[in-house]
Design an enzyme around this catalytic site. Structure first.
Site, PDB file in Angstrom:
ATOM      1  N   CYS A  34       5.520  -0.111   7.266  1.00 38.96           N
ATOM      2  CA  CYS A  34       5.224   1.073   6.451  1.00 38.96           C
ATOM      3  C   CYS A  34       6.459   1.437   5.625  1.00 38.96           C
ATOM      4  CB  CYS A  34       4.860   2.235   7.379  1.00 38.96           C
ATOM      5  SG  CYS A  34       4.450   3.753   6.501  1.00 38.96           S
ATOM      6  N   LEU A  35       6.250   1.744   4.359  1.00 37.89           N
ATOM      7  CA  LEU A  35       7.383   2.099   3.505  1.00 37.89           C
ATOM      8  C   LEU A  35       8.069   3.380   3.980  1.00 37.89           C
ATOM      9  CD1 LEU A  35       5.914   1.241  -0.024  1.00 37.89           C
ATOM     10  CD2 LEU A  35       7.599  -0.053   1.303  1.00 37.89           C
ATOM     11  N   HIS A  69      -2.593   7.849   6.770  1.00 33.08           N
ATOM     12  CA  HIS A  69      -1.574   8.699   6.119  1.00 33.08           C
ATOM     13  C   HIS A  69      -2.204   9.982   5.563  1.00 33.08           C
ATOM     14  CE1 HIS A  69       2.200   6.456   6.087  1.00 33.08           C
ATOM     15  NE2 HIS A  69       1.589   5.357   5.691  1.00 33.08           N
ATOM     16  N   HIS A 104      -4.750   1.771   7.561  1.00 30.68           N
ATOM     17  CA  HIS A 104      -3.371   2.270   7.677  1.00 30.68           C
ATOM     18  C   HIS A 104      -3.124   3.373   6.646  1.00 30.68           C
ATOM     19  CE1 HIS A 104       1.171   1.554   7.957  1.00 30.68           C
ATOM     20  NE2 HIS A 104       1.045   2.261   6.854  1.00 30.68           N
ATOM     21  N   GLU A 105      -3.541   3.105   5.397  1.00 32.01           N
ATOM     22  CA  GLU A 105      -3.302   4.099   4.328  1.00 32.01           C
ATOM     23  C   GLU A 105      -4.159   5.344   4.545  1.00 32.01           C
ATOM     24  OE1 GLU A 105      -0.756   3.474   2.722  1.00 32.01           O
ATOM     25  OE2 GLU A 105      -0.631   1.321   3.027  1.00 32.01           O
ATOM     26  N   GLY A 153       0.836  -1.202   0.000  1.00 36.26           N
ATOM     27  CA  GLY A 153       0.000   0.000   0.000  1.00 36.26           C
ATOM     28  C   GLY A 153       0.863   1.241   0.000  1.00 36.26           C
ATOM     29  N   GLN A 202       3.185  10.047   0.659  1.00 38.61           N
ATOM     30  CA  GLN A 202       4.474   9.367   0.851  1.00 38.61           C
ATOM     31  C   GLN A 202       5.435   9.604  -0.313  1.00 38.61           C
ATOM     32  OE1 GLN A 202       2.342   5.545   1.999  1.00 38.61           O
ATOM     33  NE2 GLN A 202       4.227   5.332   3.163  1.00 38.61           N
TER      34      GLN A 202
HETATM   35 NI    NI Z   1       2.383   3.388   5.658  1.00 38.97          NI
END
Ligand code: NI
Length: 174
Positions: free
Chosen positions: A94-95, A140, A136-137, A46, A51
């Protein structure tokens, strides 16, 4: 399509509240395509526009071939229409927080309204990993990272690890 640099924590950008997308046009589709390629290259399941530095309410998700729905999911301007009282604890990564993982508790199921890749309004009922991933996304989009949902003690451990990893990376390239 292009692979874009992913912003990692700590960064003030990751705390920004993203703005609504007016409509999903060719420019937005180009962004979604770039986000998807960036996510696949990372690799991750995701990614949100913020991001990659774009403060717009856009998300790409792909849980892999075995998942339902199969293939990429594009969520623009997602809104939670319903969430279950039942909770689910699942390990998240998370990236933007490389190599950091922790268990996070969230509603186990959610119903989301959103605009798809063709600017069509849709609804999706998500459970299991898709539910966790969507929530989660969506966090963000409001400047919230999964570590913000942990206790201060657990969060500080991860923040210190990230700072250390960043210092070591700096020495390695100095
Ligand atoms: Ni994330």
């Amino acid at each position: 399509m292009a692979i874009l640099p992913i912003i990692t924590a700590p960064s003030p950008k990751l705390k920004a509240i993203s703005g609504e997308v007016e409509r999903v046009d060719d420019d937005v589709r180009r962004l979604l395509d770039d986000m998807l390629e960036t996510m696949y290259a990372a690799p991750g399941i995701g990614l949100t526009a913020i991001q990659v530095g774009v403060p717009r309410r856009a998300i790409v998700i792909d849980l892999g071939r075995e998942a339902q729905p199969a293939g990429p999911l594009f969520l623009v301007n997602p809104e939670i229409a319903w969430s279950s009282e039942e909770l689910l604890e699942r390990e998240e990564g998370c990236l933007s927080l490389p190599d950091q993982y922790a268990d996070v508790i969230r509603p186990s199921e959610v119903k989301i309204g959103y605009l798809d890749y063709d600017n069509v309004r849709r609804e999706i009922h998500a459970d299991q990993i898709l539910s966790t991933c969507i929530q989660h996304e969506m966090d963000h989009l409001d400047g919230i990272l999964f570590v913000d949902r942990l206790s201060a003690v657990k969060r500080n451990i991860i923040v210190r690890k990230l700072a250390k990893a960043r210092r070591q990376a700096r020495y390695a390239t100095a």
